[in-house]
Enzyme design. Structure first.
Site, short mmCIF file in Angstrom:
data_model
loop_
_atom_site.label_atom_id
_atom_site.label_comp_id
_atom_site.label_asym_id
_atom_site.label_seq_id
_atom_site.Cartn_x
_atom_site.Cartn_y
_atom_site.Cartn_z
N LYS A 1 0.87 -1.19 0.00
CA LYS A 1 0.00 0.00 0.00
C LYS A 1 0.89 1.22 0.00
O LYS A 1 2.02 1.18 0.48
CB LYS A 1 -0.88 0.02 1.25
CG LYS A 1 -2.12 0.88 1.10
CD LYS A 1 -3.17 0.13 0.30
CE LYS A 1 -4.52 0.80 0.32
NZ LYS A 1 -5.56 -0.20 -0.03
N1 GLU Z 1 -7.10 0.04 -3.15
C1 GLU Z 1 -7.86 -1.14 -3.44
C2 GLU Z 1 -7.95 -2.02 -2.20
O1 GLU Z 1 -7.85 -1.55 -1.10
C3 GLU Z 1 -7.40 -1.86 -4.70
C4 GLU Z 1 -6.00 -2.36 -4.71
C5 GLU Z 1 -5.53 -2.87 -6.07
O2 GLU Z 1 -6.32 -2.88 -7.00
O3 GLU Z 1 -4.37 -3.23 -6.15
O4 GLU Z 1 -8.20 -3.20 -2.28
#
Ligand code: GLU
Length: 415
Positions: free
Chosen positions: A105
């Site tokens: 993240k």
């Molecule tokens: N931000 C999204 C989540 O929390 C998507 C992450 C992604 O597509 O890699 O799952």
């Protein structure tokens, strides 16, 4: 201990699940904590000529089952512990979905609402350069999250590609279609959430065509979840955004609310609906509650007042462990974040596969494959819930953690 620190919550939930699985200390030391975290300074020339510094993060919680994967968030509350928690949840989410990624993240502490598009572009490009040593289509693949979107991903892809000297579409997912984005990605998180609500409703015997729903948060996940669930005949009686909420016992016309928000910047003031607060929305009389904004909105303060029979967490980390306990006693059926919002990363995986194959799929094929993955994931979590007699959150954590532990076991410890 800080009860509302998302990383401490993630670690607490890990321990509860790992205890139940009987995972030993040696294995915990290998899979529990983030493997890598990078803090970067991002100097940005603002439109008035001044230079401001923003702090950015990229955390890789796990690369055990594949490259790290996860979004990048732009928000004034972003901090290292929040990004560590979000990266941890991505690890279990990818494992539950059975997609070959670890968890990552990123985030920048900033207020994107007060920044111009040009300032956001310069900040995004500088952020990508600063984290470039640790990202790549085989290493760590960013995506959209709170207040980032397809345009943000295009700037990221362009910055990475210009520095490589060739186009690298697989560096990010959630891109515009013109540069290798996938059909269905934009609505994937919401679609996945609604698929799990359908499964959950069937499981507890709730008829969605006669049910009511409230959605907290009206960004990509929330607005589309509201729209998709209303297409099933469920009456969406309340929605909210960061400025407040609206309620109508007759049900809201979601397309019209989306239009109203486009025009005015908020859902509040929608004709024919009553303005309510975010706090009121969470405890409103409804069958299905979809928190789709930020962490820690369901706490020990309001959990007892929740009326919903199903809570489907489109947001990451909306419920504290104290609230979990209360909701469990009240027999509320929780579809936890790492299951309910896995549709986003699942279609991100499809996008990445299409990018590395240079071969693109039809939208129906994508939605069908998404449905299959969400249904299998839901069933697998239910199996854990029934086998170990645990609450849905712990069952989901157990499934994800167990899969990562199995991977760690066969890979062995290096050196
Ligand atoms: N931000 C999204 C989540 O929390 C998507 C992450 C992604 O597509 O890699 O799952």
């Amino acid at each position: 201990m800080d009860n509302n620190n998302p990383f401490e919550i993630a670690m607490r939930n890990f321990d509860t699940a790992a205890d139940r699985l009987g995972i030993n200390e040696n294995m915990r030391n290998r899979i529990k904590h983030p493997v890598r975290a990078l803090i970067v300074s991002i100097p940005v020339r603002m439109d008035d000529g001044s230079v401001r510094r923003f702090e950015g993060y990229r955390v890789q919680h796990s690369t055990m089952r594949g490259p790290a994967k996860g979004g990048v968030r732009y928000h004034p509350q972003v901090n290292l512990d929040e990004v560590k928690a979000l990266a941890t949840w991505m690890t279990w989410k990818c494992a539950i979905s059975g997609i070959p990624f670890g968890g990552g993240k990123g985030g920048i502490c900033c207020n994107p609402k007060e920044m111009s598009p040009a300032e956001l572009e310069r900040m995004t490009r500088r952020y990508i350069i600063e984290i470039m040593p640790i990202i790549g289509p085989e290493k760590d693949i960013p995506a959209p999250d709170v207040y980032t979107n397809a345009q943000t991903m295009a700037w990221m892809m362009d910055t990475f590609s210009m520095n490589k000297g060739y186009a690298v579409p697989g560096i990010v997912t959630g891109k515009p279609l013109e540069i290798g984005g996938s059909l269905g990605r934009e609505f994937a998180t919401a679609r996945g959430t609604v698929y799990t609500v359908e499964s959950g409703a069937k499981y507890i015997g709730l008829d969605l065509s006669k049910a009511t729903c409230a959605v907290q948060g009206f960004g990509n996940a929330g607005s589309n979840a509201a729209r998709l669930i209303s297409e099933l005949g469920t009456k969406v009686v309340a929605v909210s955004d960061s400025q407040g909420g609206i309620f109508s016992s007759k049900g809201l016309d979601i397309d019209a609310v989306i239009q109203h928000k486009k025009e005015t910047g908020s859902v509040i003031g929608f004709a024919g609906a009553e303005d309510i607060s975010n706090e009121e929305l969470l405890i409103i009389d409804c069958d299905v509650l979809i928190p789709a904004a930020l962490e820690n909105v369901l706490t020990e303060k309001n959990a007892a007042d929740v009326k919903a029979k199903i809570i489907a967490e489109a947001a990451n980390g909306p419920t504290t462990p104290e609230a979990d306990k209360i909701l469990e006693e009240k027999n509320v059926f929780i579809i936890p974040d790492i299951l309910a919002n896995a549709g986003g990363v699942t279609v991100s995986y499809f996008e990445w596969v299409q990018n590395v194959q240079h071969l693109f799929w039809k939208e129906e094929e994508i939605n069908e494959r998404l449905r299959t993955i969400m249904d299998v994931a839901f069933k697998s979590v239910i199996e854990y819930k029934e086998k170990y007699n645990v609450y849905m959150r712990i069952a989901a954590n157990m499934l994800g953690i167990n899969r990562v532990a199995q991977a760690a076991k066969v890979r062995g410890l290096y050196p």
